[in-house]
Design a protein around this motif. Structure first.
Motif, PDB file in Angstrom:
ATOM      1  N   ALA B 315      36.630  -1.246  46.796  1.00 35.31           N
ATOM      2  CA  ALA B 315      35.311  -1.312  46.812  1.00 35.31           C
ATOM      3  C   ALA B 315      34.470   0.031  47.089  1.00 35.31           C
ATOM      4  N   ALA B 316      35.063   0.801  48.103  1.00 35.29           N
ATOM      5  CA  ALA B 316      34.421   1.970  48.363  1.00 35.29           C
ATOM      6  C   ALA B 316      34.744   3.132  47.197  1.00 35.29           C
ATOM      7  N   ARG B 317      35.864   3.152  46.561  1.00 35.18           N
ATOM      8  CA  ARG B 317      35.904   4.094  45.409  1.00 35.18           C
ATOM      9  C   ARG B 317      35.040   3.621  44.443  1.00 35.18           C
ATOM     10  N   ALA B 318      35.006   2.343  44.043  1.00 40.13           N
ATOM     11  CA  ALA B 318      33.837   2.121  42.979  1.00 40.13           C
ATOM     12  C   ALA B 318      32.519   2.672  43.295  1.00 40.13           C
ATOM     13  N   GLN B 319      32.248   2.702  44.466  1.00 38.03           N
ATOM     14  CA  GLN B 319      30.813   3.108  45.120  1.00 38.03           C
ATOM     15  C   GLN B 319      30.791   4.533  44.908  1.00 38.03           C
ATOM     16  N   MET B 320      31.890   5.147  45.226  1.00 32.77           N
ATOM     17  CA  MET B 320      31.836   6.529  45.146  1.00 32.77           C
ATOM     18  C   MET B 320      31.935   7.010  43.778  1.00 32.77           C
ATOM     19  N   ASN B 321      32.505   6.178  42.788  1.00 32.23           N
ATOM     20  CA  ASN B 321      32.550   6.796  41.311  1.00 32.23           C
ATOM     21  C   ASN B 321      30.912   6.925  40.825  1.00 32.23           C
ATOM     22  N   VAL B 322      30.096   6.191  41.365  1.00 32.88           N
ATOM     23  CA  VAL B 322      28.742   6.064  40.882  1.00 32.88           C
ATOM     24  C   VAL B 322      27.940   7.360  41.208  1.00 32.88           C
ATOM     25  N   LEU B 323      28.595   8.000  42.218  1.00 35.89           N
ATOM     26  CA  LEU B 323      27.858   9.268  42.673  1.00 35.89           C
ATOM     27  C   LEU B 323      27.747  10.488  41.660  1.00 35.89           C
ATOM     28  N   ASP B 324      26.921  11.374  41.793  1.00 38.58           N
ATOM     29  CA  ASP B 324      26.803  12.779  41.113  1.00 38.58           C
ATOM     30  C   ASP B 324      28.177  13.541  41.415  1.00 38.58           C
ATOM     31  N   ASP B 325      28.546  14.311  40.452  1.00 38.30           N
ATOM     32  CA  ASP B 325      29.820  15.183  40.935  1.00 38.30           C
ATOM     33  C   ASP B 325      29.698  15.836  41.945  1.00 38.30           C
ATOM     34  N   ASN B 326      28.312  16.511  41.989  1.00 37.55           N
ATOM     35  CA  ASN B 326      27.826  17.020  43.206  1.00 37.55           C
ATOM     36  C   ASN B 326      27.077  16.448  44.105  1.00 37.55           C
ATOM     37  N   PHE B 327      27.803  16.239  45.522  1.00 44.53           N
ATOM     38  CA  PHE B 327      27.160  15.296  46.441  1.00 44.53           C
ATOM     39  C   PHE B 327      25.916  15.915  46.883  1.00 44.53           C
ATOM     40  N   ALA B 328      25.731  17.276  46.989  1.00 45.79           N
ATOM     41  CA  ALA B 328      24.294  17.945  47.199  1.00 45.79           C
ATOM     42  C   ALA B 328      23.298  17.304  46.467  1.00 45.79           C
ATOM     43  N   ASN B 329      23.688  17.296  45.087  1.00 48.74           N
ATOM     44  CA  ASN B 329      22.602  16.623  44.140  1.00 48.74           C
ATOM     45  C   ASN B 329      22.259  15.336  44.468  1.00 48.74           C
ATOM     46  N   GLN B 330      23.267  14.351  44.779  1.00 49.60           N
ATOM     47  CA  GLN B 330      23.151  13.114  44.943  1.00 49.60           C
ATOM     48  C   GLN B 330      22.317  12.877  46.338  1.00 49.60           C
ATOM     49  N   VAL B 331      22.367  13.608  47.182  1.00 53.46           N
ATOM     50  CA  VAL B 331      21.743  13.560  48.344  1.00 53.46           C
ATOM     51  C   VAL B 331      20.034  13.911  48.290  1.00 53.46           C
ATOM     52  N   ASN B 332      20.000  14.814  47.559  1.00 55.44           N
ATOM     53  CA  ASN B 332      18.746  15.109  47.218  1.00 55.44           C
ATOM     54  C   ASN B 332      17.865  14.490  46.328  1.00 55.44           C
ATOM     55  N   THR B 333      18.654  13.718  45.086  1.00 55.50           N
ATOM     56  CA  THR B 333      17.933  12.931  44.288  1.00 55.50           C
ATOM     57  C   THR B 333      17.940  11.467  44.635  1.00 55.50           C
ATOM     58  N   ASP B 334      19.081  10.671  45.110  1.00 56.76           N
ATOM     59  CA  ASP B 334      19.126   9.520  45.525  1.00 56.76           C
ATOM     60  C   ASP B 334      20.017   9.166  46.485  1.00 56.76           C
ATOM     61  N   ASN B 335      19.636   9.617  47.834  1.00 58.89           N
ATOM     62  CA  ASN B 335      20.643   9.371  48.948  1.00 58.89           C
ATOM     63  C   ASN B 335      20.956   8.215  49.274  1.00 58.89           C
ATOM     64  N   THR B 336      20.187   7.133  48.984  1.00 63.80           N
ATOM     65  CA  THR B 336      20.600   5.708  49.181  1.00 63.80           C
ATOM     66  C   THR B 336      22.055   5.311  48.976  1.00 63.80           C
ATOM     67  N   LEU B 337      22.374   5.912  47.355  1.00 70.26           N
ATOM     68  CA  LEU B 337      23.742   5.522  46.827  1.00 70.26           C
ATOM     69  C   LEU B 337      25.059   6.441  47.792  1.00 70.26           C
ATOM     70  N   MET B 338      24.520   7.488  48.154  1.00 70.00           N
ATOM     71  CA  MET B 338      25.291   8.237  49.305  1.00 70.00           C
ATOM     72  C   MET B 338      25.623   7.364  50.738  1.00 70.00           C
ATOM     73  N   THR B 339      24.494   6.623  51.073  1.00 66.41           N
ATOM     74  CA  THR B 339      24.566   5.955  52.384  1.00 66.41           C
ATOM     75  C   THR B 339      25.529   4.602  52.084  1.00 66.41           C
ATOM     76  N   ARG B 340      25.067   4.361  50.802  1.00 67.50           N
ATOM     77  CA  ARG B 340      25.939   2.831  50.424  1.00 67.50           C
ATOM     78  C   ARG B 340      27.504   3.076  50.329  1.00 67.50           C
ATOM     79  N   THR B 341      27.677   4.375  49.845  1.00 68.26           N
ATOM     80  CA  THR B 341      29.183   4.570  49.987  1.00 68.26           C
ATOM     81  C   THR B 341      29.685   4.675  51.427  1.00 68.26           C
ATOM     82  N   TYR B 342      28.964   5.443  52.055  1.00 72.08           N
ATOM     83  CA  TYR B 342      29.452   5.443  53.565  1.00 72.08           C
ATOM     84  C   TYR B 342      29.466   4.219  54.262  1.00 72.08           C
TER      85      TYR B 342
END
Lengths: 463, 372
Positions: B315-342
């Motif tokens: 489940a964690a891998r599936a959630q992580m797969n949704v993220l941007d290749d660059n986590f910094a971009n992900q944090v800046n555009t839609d951090n909720t996906l990051m926290t969901r992975t966490y």
């Protein structure tokens, strides 16, 4: 009836068993304190942590920085004086107060056997344990005719110790009358197989019937051993069982001094003849040292057994003490929910080794802007404190308040503290433990039921 | 009872009781689970092969680095970056084994502390005298430092090439890059040669349940890595779960800007492989903590935990797969996906730390427990 009680209270017996008990107690306590210090635990448990978990109403009892060592030194010295029977009353009082102070400093270290020591030392303070074979009475054991004579003390003073020991065992046995212990052999089914590396016993510990045998015999042992020790014809067998049982628990579990305390304590059940022999044995050992003790003795005229003027005071106090001992373990009945899950009324009730419980608690701090972050528990707690905190609701609440205060002081406004926590009990898969929508910082500690603990979703039958 | 007998009994009791206070590693028992085979599988099929591969990768990295320093052109820079990434990916399979020599020399602190400290790096270069092994330089060495040196010293590749060729201090820049990479290789050689030397046997024979036995150290290291190295460092900290605001500059591979997800997924794969006893770069599985947990829970009649853990990792891998290749971009555009992975990673933390440790009942006797 009244006259029966009266006769009983006036019955006297040899002071030897109580004297041996006093010496055994003092020596073991001295050794415990030295051992505690030698392990470095004074530092790691009381000086290093930046925060301590207090018992409700006792937050004023705190470690005193480096002076904490002095409390331990005082406690050890008092134990030595108790063993020697030197200024017994005051030494016993100092021991009781310092030991209890140490225990109250941080409930992270709570152990039933520490509580037992506190309760026992409270009781001993009232008993004439230094009436015989003590420095206090060194000058006055010789009667007029020149023959050595053992002083007499009231029978009930010895019986009160038997009663306390009996309560400890019997209640520990009652607490084992539950389905996890008897039907599932939990938590022994988790604990024993992990002792695979103990020589000889390691392989045996893997067998399921062994887990059940340990569970059931532990329960039977606790329930019946006080009676078997009381009854003269079974006493020797019972004492052998005491030795075997406690040595076994010592080999299997890291339980420190407790087994030895219980083994030595159980000697109180024997007749005074044995104690006289022990005393004469110690007397021979100490003979070369006698001249050092004599100057310390108070040469006074022997008094009558037990200071009668205290009788009015001591008996009611001990009556209340024992009533509390008998009632306190039942207070859990006043709370809803599963005792093992909520732990409301769990402590001070001789519930020992009943649970394999672990938790994880992740605290979230939210300020008035709605900004939030999680706390790294290791920033504030030692690993041992974190472990204990993570599955005990009163710890979780106190820690939440500590965090709330801490971050308020740092300048966050209108802080709210939430916890995302999971607990696993006796092999059940972990479940959410505390309602994560509840702001714990807004909840006051009290003896009320903690309604923010989530339901257990299972049932443990029995007491 | 005779007094002498009593004294004998008490002495025996104390003697037996005190013996158990000493700590003995390495015992032979015949209970049904073979802990030694678990350790052998970990050492021979997972840890040593991964270290071997890392050592090879770092050798290639060294070669490319020498080539690049001799001829700092785009082709050589690309080659060097590629080798760096290869080694960094392999590193994800090594970081969790902070045991033996690796622990003694603080291996992982010298290999992957991020964010790297640019000021320290620049000061080191300027002073030209530095001790890369000093704890003060932990954030100026290793993969994150190379990340900066290869991607972050200027805004474009032309200027980065100039940094190593035409720049006034090009020689010192080259020297630092070279020293850092050589140091990573030397450290890895140290750790690997200890494993291939005497440590492997010491390791596999330490099967007791004590604070210092391999069985216990290894699982503690594993959980520590999962919780800190993977869950917190790679995802949680950048997502801002431990701070009031997200910290996009804390991602792994900050300067290369495109590998943080790849590295995190690889780290998660390494966790999965180790837990299940899967051979490094292979598909065969051997005895593992997963099989140990399964056996213990089958024996004591509690529910299946291994499947729960594997499902949660998936489940964690599936959630992580949704993220941007660059986590910094992900944090800046839609951090909720990051926290969901966490959050998904955190659920597995609970299963590892509570349920698995409870099942293994690992000895952590820092103080006395309750008696009876």
């Amino acid at each position: 009836m009244k006259s029966k009680i009266h006769t009983y209270l006036n019955r006297t017996t040899s002071a030897a068993p109580l004297a041996v008990f006093r010496i055994g107690f003092g020596v073991m306590m001295l050794y415990s304190i030295i051992r505690f210090a030698a392990h470095g635990w004074i530092n790691t448990l009381y000086i290093e942590p930046q925060f301590h978990f207090s018992y409700y109403g006792f937050s004023w009892v705190q470690p005193l920085g480096n002076a904490t060592y002095l409390i331990f030194a005082l406690c050890g010295l008092a134990a030595l004086f108790v063993a020697l029977g030197y200024k017994y009353r005051i030494s016993m009082l100092v021991f009781f107060l310092s030991f209890t102070y140490i225990e109250l400093m941080d409930k992270t270290t709570y152990l039933n056997h520490y509580y037992f020591i506190s309760a026992l030392s409270f009781l001993l303070f009232f008993l004439p344990a230094a009436r015989y074979f003590s420095i206090d009475t060194l000058g006055n054991t010789v009667a007029k005719d020149g023959k050595k004579q053992t002083p007499q003390i009231p029978q009930w003073t010895i019986d009160s110790i038997k009663l306390l020991l009996g309560v400890v065992y019997f209640y520990a046995g009652l607490a084992k009358l539950n389905s996890d212990w008897l039907i599932k052999a939990m938590p022994l089914k988790i604990w024993l197989p992990s002792k695979y590396d103990i020589p000889l016993l390691g392989d045996l510990m893997q067998l399921e019937w062994v887990h059940y045998a340990f569970s059931w015999s532990g329960m039977l042992y606790d329930l019946f051993i006080p009676f078997l020790l009381l009854y003269k014809r079974t006493r020797i067998v019972a004492f052998a069982a005491v030795v075997i049982f406690h040595v076994l628990t010592r080999v299997l579990f890291p339980i420190g001094m407790f087994p030895f305390v219980m083994i030595v304590s159980a000697l109180i059940f024997f007749d005074s003849g044995l104690h006289e022999r022990i005393i004469s044995y110690i007397r021979r050992l100490l003979l070369p040292l006698k001249r050092f003790f004599i100057p310390l003795s108070r040469k006074r005229i022997p008094k009558k057994a037990m200071e009668l003027k205290y009788k009015r005071f001591i008996l009611p106090v001990l009556g209340v003490f024992f009533a509390l001992q008998l009632l306190l373990p039942w207070r859990y009945l006043a709370y809803p929910g599963e005792l093992f899950w909520t732990e409301e009324g769990y402590r001070f009730s001789w519930r020992v080794m009943l649970m394999e419980k672990m938790g994880s608690a992740q605290f979230k701090i939210v300020d008035e802007d709605g900004k939030s972050f999680y706390v790294q528990n290791s920033d504030f707690l030692t690993p041992f404190q974190e472990k204990q905190m993570s599955y005990q609701p009163d710890f979780i609440l106190q820690y939440a308040h500590f965090l709330g205060d801490h971050f308020t002081k740092q300048g966050h406004k209108n802080v709210a503290v939430y916890v995302d926590s999971y607990v696993a009990l006796n092999g059940r898969l972990s479940q959410p433990y505390v309602d994560k929508a509840v702001n714990l910082y807004a909840i006051k500690e009290s003896f009320q039921h903690k309604s923010w603990i989530l339901p257990f979703n299972d049932e443990i039958k029995g007491l | 009872m005779k007094l002498r007998n009593l004294v004998l009994v008490l002495f025996a009791a104390i003697a037996i009781g005190s013996c158990s206070e000493s700590e003995d590693d390495g015992v032979t028992t015949t209970d049904s689970f073979d802990r030694k085979a678990l350790l052998e599988n970990a050492a021979d099929n997972i840890i040593i092969p991964a270290l071997q591969d890392l050592s090879d990768d770092l050798n290639s990295l060294k070669t490319s680095k020498d080539l690049f320093i001799a001829t700092p052109n785009q082709a050589n820079l690309d080659e060097l970056r590629e080798k760096w990434l290869d080694a960094y990916m392999t590193w994800q399979y090594v970081e969790m084994f902070n045991i033996g020599r690796a622990e003694e020399i603080l291996y992982s602190f010298q290999m992957n502390v991020y964010p790297t400290n640019v000021t320290d790096i620049q000061n080191n270069i300027a002073s030209a005298s530095y001790d890369l092994t000093s704890p003060n330089n932990n954030d100026a060495v290793g993969f994150p430092a190379v990340d900066y040196l290869l991607y972050g010293t200027a805004n474009n590749d032309v200027d980065i090439l100039n940094y190593y060729s035409t720049d006034f201090s090009a020689a010192s820049h080259q020297q630092y890059l070279s020293d850092v990479i050589d140091q990573m290789d030397a450290l890895t050689t140290t750790v690997l040669s200890d494993w291939t030397g005497s440590y492997r046997d010491t390791f596999v024979n330490s099967t007791g349940n004590t604070v210092t036995s391999s069985v216990n150290l290894l699982i503690n290291d594993f959980i520590f890595y999962y919780e800190k190295g993977l869950r917190a460092n790679k995802v949680g900290i950048p997502a801002g779960v431990f701070s009031t605001t997200p910290l996009a500059d804390r991602v792994e591979g900050l300067y290369s800007k495109e590998f943080s997800k790849e590295l995190a997924l690889e780290g998660l794969q390494a966790v999965d492989d180790f837990f299940n006893g899967r051979a490094y770069n292979g598909t065969t599985t051997g005895l593992s903590y997963a099989s140990y947990v399964t056996e213990l829970r089958t024996n004591n009649g509690t529910s299946d935990l291994t499947t729960a853990i594997n499902n949660q990792l998936a489940a964690a891998r599936a959630q992580m797969n949704v993220l941007d290749d660059n986590f910094a971009n992900q944090v800046n555009t839609d951090n909720t996906l990051m926290t969901r992975t966490y959050d998904e990673l955190q659920v597995a933390t609970v299963l590892f730390k509570i349920d698995m440790l409870q099942t293994l009942n690992i000895s952590v006797d820092f103080v006395d427990a309750d008696g009876d």
